[in-house]
Enzyme design. Structure first.
Site, mmCIF file in Angstrom:
data_model
loop_
_atom_site.group_PDB
_atom_site.id
_atom_site.type_symbol
_atom_site.label_atom_id
_atom_site.label_comp_id
_atom_site.label_asym_id
_atom_site.label_seq_id
_atom_site.Cartn_x
_atom_site.Cartn_y
_atom_site.Cartn_z
ATOM 1 C CG HIS A 156 10.048 -52.596 -71.684
ATOM 2 N ND1 HIS A 156 8.762 -52.849 -72.122
ATOM 3 C CD2 HIS A 156 10.616 -53.804 -71.483
ATOM 4 C CE1 HIS A 156 8.559 -54.157 -72.167
ATOM 5 N NE2 HIS A 156 9.672 -54.758 -71.792
ATOM 6 C CG HIS B 89 15.927 -62.588 -72.080
ATOM 7 N ND1 HIS B 89 15.229 -61.896 -71.125
ATOM 8 C CD2 HIS B 89 17.174 -62.739 -71.582
ATOM 9 C CE1 HIS B 89 16.009 -61.640 -70.097
ATOM 10 N NE2 HIS B 89 17.195 -62.133 -70.361
ATOM 11 C CB THR C 60 12.984 -60.673 -66.078
ATOM 12 O OG1 THR C 60 12.976 -60.676 -67.499
ATOM 13 C CG2 THR C 60 13.872 -61.790 -65.569
ATOM 14 C CB THR C 61 8.400 -58.636 -68.364
ATOM 15 O OG1 THR C 61 8.049 -59.887 -68.981
ATOM 16 C CG2 THR C 61 9.696 -58.113 -68.966
#
Length: 242
Positions: A60, A112, A181-182
């Site tokens: 991803h 990030h 965020t994962t």
């Protein structure tokens, strides 16, 4: 019979604007920063060093993984060591939103810089990119992106890379405490988002986005609510030289 005064009209307009702003505020997608909202937000003291890295296709997103001690950033007296650099990139506006928006603005790419302390608590430093001139840091990795394209979980050793090229020299940043965020989306994560926006070429955006093989248009977490979190901005004090 009642008469609407100018003061009443302004009060209604203010209430509507505040409601809209509240609906637009979100963490890990969109926020409206307040300068000086929290005391104790200080200059990010980071110390990075060149180390061997590998680049990995996570399916991803594309990630740079550090094989040694790449250095750390100190926040509130605690050292957080740099572990990995994932990119969230889009090719067309609205295709795959960056993880953060500022004042409603969406950027073309967000990098990030994921750090951890000795208690496995995380802090994530984010860098925004807008389409323009190519960026030197991903430029060094372009040949390896072709090698891992469309091959989930494949990694390639790159050699020595200096994380200072990813961080840049900007000192102004936004800060809040949110979550990863994962999955598992752990809470208590310090997020520091650089205010300065860098540029990235369309070719680089396409390489980073099209190298993954997730058959999805979006590789960023959906918008999250603010939930009364404080957001502040650090800005160095300008010294008067006169």
């Amino acid at each position: 019979m009642s008469t609407t005064t100018e003061a009443d009209r302004l009060a209604v307009e203010k209430a509507i604007a505040e409601k809209k702003a509240a609906e637009d505020i979100a963490v890990a997608a969109s926020f409206w920063p307040t300068r000086g909202a929290r005391r104790g937000v200080q200059l990010l003291n980071h110390s990075y060093a060149p180390v061997n890295v590998s680049i990995v296709n996570r399916g991803h997103a594309i990630m740079v993984r550090f094989e040694g001690d790449a250095g750390s950033v100190s926040i509130d007296g605690t050292a957080y060591h740099l572990r990995q650099l994932p990119w969230h990139a889009l090719v067309e506006k609205g295709d795959a939103p960056t993880e953060h928006n500022v004042n409603g603005r969406q950027y073309d790419m967000e990098l990030h810089m994921v750090h951890q302390n000795t208690h496995n608590k995380a802090t994530v430093m984010s860098v925004f990119f807008s389409r323009g001139a190519h960026d030197p840091f991903p430029h060094k990795l372009e040949a390896y992106l072709d090698m891992i394209a469309k091959q989930p979980e494949r990694g390639e050793e790159v050699g020595v890379v200096d994380a200072r090229g990813a961080r840049g020299g900007a000192s102004m940043y936004y800060r809040y405490v949110g979550s990863l965020t994962t999955p598992p989306c752990s809470q208590g994560v310090i997020s520091a988002i650089g205010k300065v926006v860098r540029t990235v070429s369309r070719h680089q955006l396409e390489l980073l986005r099209e190298a993954v093989h997730d058959e999805m248009d979006k590789n960023a977490r959906p918008r999250q609510e603010l939930n009364n979190r404080d957001i502040s901005m650090f800005q160095p004090i300008q010294q008067n030289r006169n």
